[in-house]
Design an enzyme around this catalytic site. Structure first.
Site, PDB file in Angstrom:
ATOM      1  N   GLY A 265       0.805  -1.214   0.000  1.00 55.21           N
ATOM      2  CA  GLY A 265       0.000   0.000   0.000  1.00 55.21           C
ATOM      3  C   GLY A 265       0.833   1.257   0.000  1.00 55.21           C
ATOM      4  N   GLU A 288       6.521 -10.341   2.848  1.00 50.30           N
ATOM      5  CA  GLU A 288       5.596 -11.170   2.083  1.00 50.30           C
ATOM      6  C   GLU A 288       5.662 -10.869   0.600  1.00 50.30           C
ATOM      7  OE1 GLU A 288       1.755 -11.668   4.716  1.00 50.30           O
ATOM      8  OE2 GLU A 288       2.479  -9.607   4.643  1.00 50.30           O
TER       9      GLU A 288
END
Lengths: 496, 496
Positions: A265, A288
């Protein structure tokens, strides 16, 4: 026939079309599909299944790594064929069906799904649909831009469909590190001691007798949309960088910090971009997702190594990486998500975990998933895996949004994904609250004073002070605790 | 001089009285003390400190392993000298001061405190007060009935006071396994692969130059009070045993299960007693506390090995153990609490974790700590360490209590310690809800139907159904969600 892509000769006659592959699916099946944050997902088989589903009235359970690209989650949901979906999604259409109660969604820690499958705590996988770059002579497969849960699906599924993506260069082989810890009661240590520890194999072992079809595809991953840093995200990034500088100054960290994890994000992006050309160097990531900012940091020379479960980047960055792939190969590694998100490794490496909150309360509890405590946004993703066992657990959010009608610091969060026990640092565009070593009443004052939007600050203080008059370790007024979110539902604003 | 107890000759001249030891403490100090669930705590130095504190107007921060015995937490709190207390307590008097806001309590995961100290995320320990059975020639110390955070305190404290407990037989030496994983960025693997893995030393290394005093004591641990199983706890135990039998029947577990962890208390006790003379055999425990029921299971031949951080037993059991200590020595092991509660080990061994809830909500969130969401009971203890990474995360509670005026299944918990993401099984005296593989709406129906008290069941169903009309992944009515607890505060009953 593509003998470079399908090196196992027993499998050459398994090549079929996506439409033929779609016919293998039956009502009630549990499907495990590759795909993690839009990377390495099935491009044509799931689409063909959706095409078929409209008329066939199938209902399936779909388990993936994380979110899928190409709007496939929404397309599948619109056909009505998704009975159950886990462990994560980020599709606006699917979200609507989930919140209407039409698709039963299970919001899981991304590191847990493989555990639940291995332990038979979830129904058996009938068919796995796995995107691969190539099939090796021994039948093992080289994944593409993500691993996700693919290794677990392949090991556990009754049948396997492979989707060979011809757009992925074959020199991707070598960046995957596949490791299985084994079954209880004889689970092995996961012997990762640094972000770049190589502990497994470069391809996923596969029992070729389970392969029922191989489908070629020429479709690339859905590109990530990268939001440029803005005033708020830059403010958050700067507060956080100053905090880290102070940790270095006090000798708790060096300028190499400890391995970084960052959620996806705008804010995470701004923070990682903030490290570019900073004094922080020899940084590593154990995260991740490898995002644009990861490669920017590598190119800037600040980041020496990054481990994750997927490469999810913009189209521009994708070109840049795959045109010079060999130059990145010794600096990145993809791992199964139960390894990238393993509690054991996160604690051992001492991860600095930076994730985004939907709302935080005055005592440090964090909601990452539910708007108004009821409506699912995307899911907890890996934030819980990292928050719980990190060296530093940092949550970032805007102080207020939507014309300041929503305060992201509230008296009580309407859903708890990360409890006060786990949250070390909260950062907004108004400031940073370091909660380490603070009791709930101390935390409340610090969060309100450092992080809340000035329009809401006096009201938060007023709530806290009135709650303190009633006493308690964590003072709350139960009739009022969730009134801010209730007011937002009723009036469209939390403003009092 | 007791040369058996103090084998390091440099330390012989350090023997002082408790009253003298108490004079070392200064205002503002951070004190780390041994003691874990009433076992192995300081018997005389903290008491002498309390005696001095009344007049000296000291304010200290007290960090322990977990709860202390001999009412010392309450005595210290009553003097007004406890400014801050962590990570756990279970003292009625201290609890009162915490909930009045007079003692700042930090409720920590028991596995985390040592991490926070090692990482310098908490203020430095000025003085450690550690109960030991003996001091070895090399200066290392043999703990008594608990290890708790003693190893961490000894490594990190500026100064150390040792309390040599003469009531503890010296043949206790050998049951402790002390291991340090080291500092970031070079943390080691914790190489435990079975409950009985020996990975460290039998005594805690100690820099003798830090020892400022040695005090003898003849006071034994406060005994645990054991509540006999009653109708409700036996019902809970039976539901759980039936569930485990069914897991065995379906091949997910064998009759040896996987290592057990059980919280302290009546319910855990009933469950463990339920294993005695059952078909479950070759059981092992990897837990926090060795309780009466642990030794009953060993004596019955069902339990082959138990690892924990303390021995907390009744007076009768204490006599039984220490009169035949050599016969138990190869069946039990004590570890530092950051090892007994290490995420890494809990996940690797595949722990079956059984802990008690204060209240559970219809979606599977669990409150372990706060009455009415505000008043601290004891603390989260190790329940979060185990719940988060266990193979099976089980919470038990009564369906209703206090003349059925309190329902322990509520629309929304007033405080979340364990989120819906982590809770697998909820058991009450009315039944068991297996939540594995269920979405929130499915969980709600199952929890209400299987676990709630019949008086509250229709009201819970009514709440859930009305909430569903508003939609959402996790349907809630924010104006009503906490109304049951609010009603309890106002009327003394949750009854509608």
């Amino acid at each position: 026939m593509n003998l470079e892509r399908i090196q196992n000769t027993d499998l050459l006659d398994k090549v079929i079309t996506a439409k033929e592959a779609a016919l293998f699916f039956e009502n009630g099946m549990v499907v495990g599909s590759s795909g993690f944050t839009r990377a390495g997902d099935s491009k044509v088989v799931l689409k063909a299944l959706a095409d078929r589903g409209k008329e066939a009235q199938l209902k399936i359970t779909l388990i993936t790594g994380a979110s899928l690209g190409h709007d496939i989650d929404g397309i599948l949901a619109d056909t009505g064929m998704l009975a159950k979906r886990m462990p994560f999604q980020s599709d606006a259409v699917l979200r609507k069906h989930i919140n209407a109660g039409e698709v039963l969604f299970i919001d899981q820690h991304l590191g847990e799904t493989a555990e639940l499958i291995n332990n038979h705590h979830l129904p058996e996988i009938d068919i796995a649909v796995i995107e691969v770059a190539m099939i090796k002579a021994d039948g093992s497969v080289v994944p593409t831009t993500s691993i996700g849960n693919s290794a677990t699906f392949i090991q556990n599924a009754k049948k396997i469909i492979l989707e060979v993506n011809l757009t992925i260069p074959t020199n991707i082989e070598g960046i995957h590190d596949i490791f299985f810890a084994g079954d209880y009661p004889h689970r092995a240590i996961i012997p990762i001691t640094q972000a770049n520890s190589l502990i497994g194999t470069t391809s996923i072992p596969l029992d070729v007798s389970k392969v029922i079809g191989i489908v070629y595809t020429n479709v690339a991953d859905s590109p990530a949309s990268i939001a440029e840093p803005d005033t708020k995200t830059i403010a958050i990034a700067n507060f956080l960088l100053d905090f880290l500088r102070n940790e270095v100054k006090h000798g708790r960290l060096t300028t190499s910090l400890l391995p970084l994890q960052a959620g996806i994000g705008k804010v995470a992006n701004a923070i990682l971009e903030g490290f570019v050309n900073s004094e922080f160097n020899n940084l590593t990531m154990y995260s991740e997702v490898l995002q644009d900012s990861t490669f920017d940091l590598i190119d800037a020379g600040n980041l020496t190594f990054a481990s994750a479960s997927s490469i999810t980047v913009s189209e521009k960055c994708y070109q840049r990486i795959f045109q010079n792939f060999d130059s990145y190969k010794n600096k990145i590694l993809l791992r199964p998500q139960n390894i990238s998100n393993a509690a054991e490794v996160i604690r051992r490496l001492g991860i600095i975990a930076i994730n985004t909150a939907i709302e935080c309360d005055i005592y440090g509890n964090v909601n990452s998933t539910h708007v108004y405590g009821t409506k699912m946004m995307n899911g907890i993703g890996g934030s819980g895996d990292f928050a719980r066992n990190s060296y530093l657990c940092i949550f970032v959010t805007q102080a207020a949004s939507k014309g300041d009608n929503i305060s992201h610091i509230v008296p009580m969060v309407s859903h708890v994904d990360h409890s006060e026990h786990d949250v070390d640092i909260i950062v907004t565009d108004y400031g940073l609250a370091d909660l380490r070593g603070l009791s709930p009443r101390e935390r409340a004052v610090r969060i309100i004073q450092n992080c809340s939007h000035p329009d809401y600050r006096p009201h938060l203080l007023d709530y806290f002070q009135r709650a303190c008059l009633q006493g308690g370790h964590t003072p709350h007024l139960l009739n009022e605790a969730l009134s801010w979110q209730a007011r937002l539902i009723e009036t469209g604003s939390m403003k009092i």
